[in-house]
Design an enzyme around this catalytic site. Structure first.
Site, mmCIF file in Angstrom:
data_model
loop_
_atom_site.group_PDB
_atom_site.id
_atom_site.type_symbol
_atom_site.label_atom_id
_atom_site.label_comp_id
_atom_site.label_asym_id
_atom_site.label_seq_id
_atom_site.Cartn_x
_atom_site.Cartn_y
_atom_site.Cartn_z
ATOM 1 N N ASP A 294 0.827 -1.214 0.000
ATOM 2 C CA ASP A 294 0.000 0.000 0.000
ATOM 3 C C ASP A 294 0.860 1.262 0.000
ATOM 4 O O ASP A 294 0.336 2.370 -0.089
ATOM 5 C CB ASP A 294 -1.025 -0.013 1.141
ATOM 6 C CG ASP A 294 -0.390 0.020 2.511
ATOM 7 O OD1 ASP A 294 0.844 -0.124 2.617
ATOM 8 O OD2 ASP A 294 -1.151 0.186 3.498
ATOM 9 N N SER A 295 2.205 1.089 0.030
ATOM 10 C CA SER A 295 3.082 2.239 -0.198
ATOM 11 C C SER A 295 2.809 2.846 -1.564
ATOM 12 O O SER A 295 3.172 3.995 -1.820
ATOM 13 C CB SER A 295 4.556 1.819 -0.097
ATOM 14 O OG SER A 295 4.838 0.761 -0.985
ATOM 15 N N ASP B 123 -1.134 -5.925 0.164
ATOM 16 C CA ASP B 123 -1.481 -5.311 1.448
ATOM 17 C C ASP B 123 -2.989 -5.134 1.550
ATOM 18 O O ASP B 123 -3.628 -4.664 0.595
ATOM 19 C CB ASP B 123 -0.866 -3.900 1.519
ATOM 20 C CG ASP B 123 0.419 -3.876 2.313
ATOM 21 O OD1 ASP B 123 0.504 -4.573 3.339
ATOM 22 O OD2 ASP B 123 1.338 -3.148 1.902
ATOM 23 N N LYS C 149 -1.219 -9.229 3.182
ATOM 24 C CA LYS C 149 -0.396 -8.759 4.306
ATOM 25 C C LYS C 149 -1.246 -7.811 5.141
ATOM 26 O O LYS C 149 -2.018 -7.022 4.579
ATOM 27 C CB LYS C 149 0.855 -8.045 3.790
ATOM 28 C CG LYS C 149 1.700 -7.428 4.914
ATOM 29 C CD LYS C 149 3.111 -7.086 4.470
ATOM 30 C CE LYS C 149 3.276 -5.770 3.770
ATOM 31 N NZ LYS C 149 2.843 -4.594 4.556
ATOM 32 N N GLU D 137 -1.006 -5.298 8.882
ATOM 33 C CA GLU D 137 -0.115 -4.713 9.884
ATOM 34 C C GLU D 137 -0.639 -4.937 11.293
ATOM 35 O O GLU D 137 -1.855 -4.875 11.521
ATOM 36 C CB GLU D 137 0.027 -3.202 9.617
ATOM 37 C CG GLU D 137 0.682 -2.887 8.275
ATOM 38 C CD GLU D 137 0.865 -1.398 8.047
ATOM 39 O OE1 GLU D 137 0.609 -0.591 8.977
ATOM 40 O OE2 GLU D 137 1.270 -1.032 6.928
ATOM 41 N N GLU E 199 9.782 -4.164 10.075
ATOM 42 C CA GLU E 199 10.121 -2.864 9.466
ATOM 43 C C GLU E 199 10.700 -1.898 10.496
ATOM 44 O O GLU E 199 10.132 -1.700 11.586
ATOM 45 C CB GLU E 199 8.877 -2.238 8.807
ATOM 46 C CG GLU E 199 9.207 -0.872 8.190
ATOM 47 C CD GLU E 199 8.196 -0.338 7.205
ATOM 48 O OE1 GLU E 199 7.188 -1.020 6.923
ATOM 49 O OE2 GLU E 199 8.425 0.785 6.705
HETATM 50 O O1 KIV Z 1 3.573 -1.081 1.465
HETATM 51 C C1 KIV Z 1 4.725 -1.497 1.410
HETATM 52 O O2 KIV Z 1 5.473 -1.267 0.448
HETATM 53 C C2 KIV Z 1 5.215 -2.290 2.523
HETATM 54 C C3 KIV Z 1 6.674 -2.601 2.577
HETATM 55 C C4 KIV Z 1 7.380 -1.434 3.147
HETATM 56 C C5 KIV Z 1 6.951 -3.823 3.365
HETATM 57 O O3 KIV Z 1 4.463 -2.641 3.389
#
Ligand code: KIV
Length: 239
Positions: free
Chosen positions: A54-55, A93, A123, A125, A192
């Site tokens: 989600d970055s 994510d 994924k 968090e 992280e």
């Molecule tokens: O969203 C993302 O790119 C991430 C990585 C930093 C692991 O969660």
């Protein structure tokens, strides 16, 4: 023989491949992608795992944080990446707000990512507080990648994108979180932004692989945000 991709004939990376690599102490590589061409790059580079992180909210869509990203936006990006990225194990994510309210909501979101986003795992968090949710999702056969340490979706509560686990008490809490996420069924955990010694200790204590980002070199593998690796995002430069 190398094909059009430049990578010798490769087989599809599955969760079994990743477990085998972990067992044999082979480092696991992961890189993010957000669209068809960046997915193709990850595939052609021979990287083991591709994360539709989600970055992308920040590096591809220009949002200030990952928080505004919606499920529909994320699914659109997942489908594009999946069209280009055929060999790596593909993970997405779960966007902020799509899994925190209840395990049932989280499962509903996770299933959408597998059915409509064409990814193979999700994924999410969080630590101990997400254990019940991870258990609910994994028990019906959806692989979950955990993520502890700096959890960017919570950057507001954390006071920004800051290194975690700097005190002994915080480090103990990180270990407790990682153990709870593993116990709940996560097949792998992203660590992280934490001191290398803490990430190394957590890695030694777990029996699932860890993937580090800003967490030293002693994790089971490493993940990079593709735009950072290529110098395409300059709003801030990760260390
Ligand atoms: O969203 C993302 O790119 C991430 C990585 C930093 C692991 O969660």
């Amino acid at each position: 023989m190398a094909g059009q991709s430049g990578v010798a004939r490769r087989s599809k990376i599955t969760i079994n491949t990743l477990n085998r690599m972990y067992k044999h102490n082979e480092p696991i590589s992961m890189m993010t992608a957000q669209d068809y061409p960046s997915g193709l790059l990850v595939d052609r580079a021979g990287i083991d795992m591709c994360l539709v992180g989600d970055s992308l909210a920040m590096v591809a869509l220009g949002y200030e944080s990952t928080n505004p990203l919606t499920v529909e936006e994320m699914l659109h990006h997942c489908r594009a990446v999946a069209r280009g990225c055929k060999h790596p194990f593909l993970v997405a994510d779960l966007p902020y707000g799509s899994y925190e309210t209840s395990p049932e909501n989280a499962l509903h979101s996770a299933l959408r990512f597998l059915k409509e986003g064409n990814v193979e795992a999700v994924k999410l968090e969080g630590g101990e507080e997400m254990a019940e949710t991870i258990r609910r999702i994994t028990r019906v056969g959806v692989p979950v990648l955990g993520h502890v340490g700096l959890t960017p979706q919570r950057q507001s509560a954390l006071g920004g994108f800051r290194v975690q686990g700097k005190t002994a008490k915080q480090a103990q809490a990180l270990l407790k979180d990682a153990l709870a996420v593993q116990e709940a069924g996560a097949f792998m955990i992203v660590l992280e932004a934490m001191p290398a010694e803490i990430a190394s200790y957590i890695t030694q204590r777990l029996h699932v692989p860890t993937i580090g980002i800003g967490a030293g070199v002693e994790c089971s593998g490493q993940v990079l945000v593709q735009n950072d690796a290529l110098g395409l995002f300059d709003r801030f430069v990760p260390k």
